[in-house]
Design a protein around this motif. Sequence first.
Motif, PDB file in Angstrom:
ATOM      1  N   SER A 168      39.860  31.111  52.485  1.00  0.00           N
ATOM      2  CA  SER A 168      40.536  30.825  51.219  1.00  0.00           C
ATOM      3  C   SER A 168      40.458  29.333  50.898  1.00  0.00           C
ATOM      4  O   SER A 168      40.332  28.946  49.728  1.00  0.00           O
ATOM      5  N   LEU A 172      38.714  27.653  47.621  1.00  0.00           N
ATOM      6  CA  LEU A 172      39.434  26.753  46.724  1.00  0.00           C
ATOM      7  C   LEU A 172      38.649  25.467  46.503  1.00  0.00           C
ATOM      8  O   LEU A 172      38.559  24.975  45.362  1.00  0.00           O
ATOM      9  N   GLU A 173      38.071  24.916  47.552  1.00  0.00           N
ATOM     10  CA  GLU A 173      37.271  23.707  47.366  1.00  0.00           C
ATOM     11  C   GLU A 173      36.067  23.978  46.464  1.00  0.00           C
ATOM     12  O   GLU A 173      35.710  23.146  45.624  1.00  0.00           O
ATOM     13  N   GLN A 187      44.732  31.202  41.257  1.00  0.00           N
ATOM     14  CA  GLN A 187      44.300  31.810  42.510  1.00  0.00           C
ATOM     15  C   GLN A 187      45.501  32.337  43.294  1.00  0.00           C
ATOM     16  O   GLN A 187      46.589  31.751  43.267  1.00  0.00           O
ATOM     17  N   LEU A 189      46.628  32.731  47.057  1.00  0.00           N
ATOM     18  CA  LEU A 189      46.208  32.074  48.293  1.00  0.00           C
ATOM     19  C   LEU A 189      47.250  32.275  49.392  1.00  0.00           C
ATOM     20  O   LEU A 189      48.442  32.396  49.102  1.00  0.00           O
ATOM     21  N   ILE A 193      47.781  27.343  52.742  1.00  0.00           N
ATOM     22  CA  ILE A 193      47.230  26.377  51.791  1.00  0.00           C
ATOM     23  C   ILE A 193      48.316  25.408  51.328  1.00  0.00           C
ATOM     24  O   ILE A 193      48.050  24.241  51.044  1.00  0.00           O
ATOM     25  N   SER A 199      45.060  21.994  55.448  1.00  0.00           N
ATOM     26  CA  SER A 199      44.874  22.048  53.994  1.00  0.00           C
ATOM     27  C   SER A 199      45.393  20.791  53.304  1.00  0.00           C
ATOM     28  O   SER A 199      45.510  20.759  52.081  1.00  0.00           O
ATOM     29  N   LEU A 202      43.193  19.424  50.483  1.00  0.00           N
ATOM     30  CA  LEU A 202      43.216  20.290  49.300  1.00  0.00           C
ATOM     31  C   LEU A 202      44.469  20.029  48.463  1.00  0.00           C
ATOM     32  O   LEU A 202      44.409  19.991  47.228  1.00  0.00           O
TER      33      LEU A 202
END
Length: 636
Positions: A168, A172-173, A187, A189, A193, A199, A202
């Motif tokens: 995931s 996302l990246e 999204q 997730l 995250i 994470s 992110l």
Amino acid sequence: MTPSSEAIKKHREADTSKEATKWRNNAEELIEKYREDFDSELQSEFHSAGLDKIGKDELSDFSPFHWPLEFPYVWDDGGFDIIIGNPPWEVLTSDRDEYFTKHDPEFRTRSKSEKDSKQEELLEDESIAQGWEEHQEQRNTLSTFITKSSLYQLQSPDIGGQGKHDLSALFLERVFKISKDESYVSQILPNKIFVGTNSRDLREQLLTKTALSNIITFENKGIFDIDDRHKFGIITFKNSGNTDVLHGKFLQRNTDVLRDIDQNALNIPLDVLKKYSPRVRIFPQVQSQEELELIKNIIKHPSMSDSSEDGWYIDIYKEELNRTRDSDRFVESEEEGDYPVYGGGNFWQYEYDNSLRDDLSDPSFWSVEEDVNPELSAKHRIRKKDRKRLKTTIYNRFDGTGSQVSFVDDLLEEHGRGPLSVDDVLLDCAKPRLIFREISNTTNERSFISTVIPEGIVCHHKAPVIRPHEMNPEEENLPEEPLHSVYEPIFEGKELFVALGLLNSIPFDYLVRTKLDTSMSMNVIEEAQLPRLTDGDEWFHFIADRAAQLNCYGEGFEEIRGQLGDIEPVTESQTRRELQAEIDAGAFKAYGLTEREVRFVLDDFHRVKDPRIMTEDYIEMVFEKFEQLEEEDPKP
């Protein structure tokens, strides 16, 4: 417009089926022509990551997906306008469910023992066994590629190191790169995250390079047909700009909140997020405005690991010993060992053994002293590990250059002594120290479980330790052999026990629960805010004396009791409960919380069936003690 995009455009605009077929074939030919170029570039990325064995055939096994080829029309236009997704939540590691289900359709539904048995049976087939090895190797190769290639920049944060890659997080990246600046993204997730250490980058990207609309996280109570312990969230953002205020709500149990999110969402200013989690940038798992205001008050205190503050601080040593890798230093019989190796099940708050209650485990592992057999001694293994730390500290303190070993040994020789040895290390276990449980959850009776253990006991990684010493080498120390004078105590006098009382307190536990997912992340815990009470502060002796009375029972603390003024240990259960309630009340005061805020924390605190301590009577006792402290000055 690229030739392939132009061919696709003409295919879409064709007036006849013949013309449409002509341009579709033309587009497919061009895509395949360009695919070789893209594959060649990707192969170079593998080689740059140190994976030179990846050739064209090996690359094809990964079924590479090239966005410019699969969506050339979109790519020419700058990316997608809107992306809505629910990416896979699995970690990028060997997945036996995925592999063996191809050979046994019911494999996923089997129990663990049935899976073990069926896997053993299937691996008797040489082709299946070879395929399983290839599956594991392929996953390891992908993990190395993601870590070392330039295609992913947000998966290996400096804070927390590198764990297993989560699909995931990779999705996302990639979403950041395939979206237009003006596009909108939503999204679903997994919760890691929003709170996971890996994470961190992110989250930093979301806060500084996107305009977050909202984040809503959920506990899976009947929402999805998966394990109800799973937590997940829905995130919506514009792929440009920045976020000054996070609009969110966390740990909801049904989706009704989505119907009027603008009215339900909490507004968390960026400066609060930075103060709450200065390094890891986790998002606070708060559910109400009252809870948010409470968190704002708690985080006025410094992070407990901030050594720039005057006085004591918390320095966590996550893995003094590893239960698996250091198992050659363990024995399972007390008769064969000289001292215990502790894990998380061997202690509770203010209890370093099971002499006061019978629901704590006896130590499972023991080890021998160094003078008995250094090659089998856990302490000797620790000493060898810590020699590296001592060497690095000396090297950095004296502006070392070149090889650390050569620089440090030469420096010591210049001061008239031999090279650095394991004997120069002062073991942490040479004095009593704080430890805590690594495994935890927001649904446990208490999330943070800590005690002070007597000297001589060592711990494996399920019981991280808090170091009692810091190293401050000065030139006058260098001639000494051993170099124990470079070690200085982090805690003076009763400070070890005021730290214990605060770490075991309800307000600290409440704060920790807003940061937890399923286990104690050391980097997250180190950020947790704690009042740094020292001798002379209003609540110092009130908390420290009571914590010492609770913890310093038994022969292992006889000397410490004398050093602390001949304190009387308390072992009677009801008196212990009252002392702990007073510590909890004093900790609320040390945090500066109001009566209303204390009532909120106690009412909101998670209850469990058959608690050790957190009964309704105990919770009311804490509140009553707090009310008494509101009217009286703290007493020893």
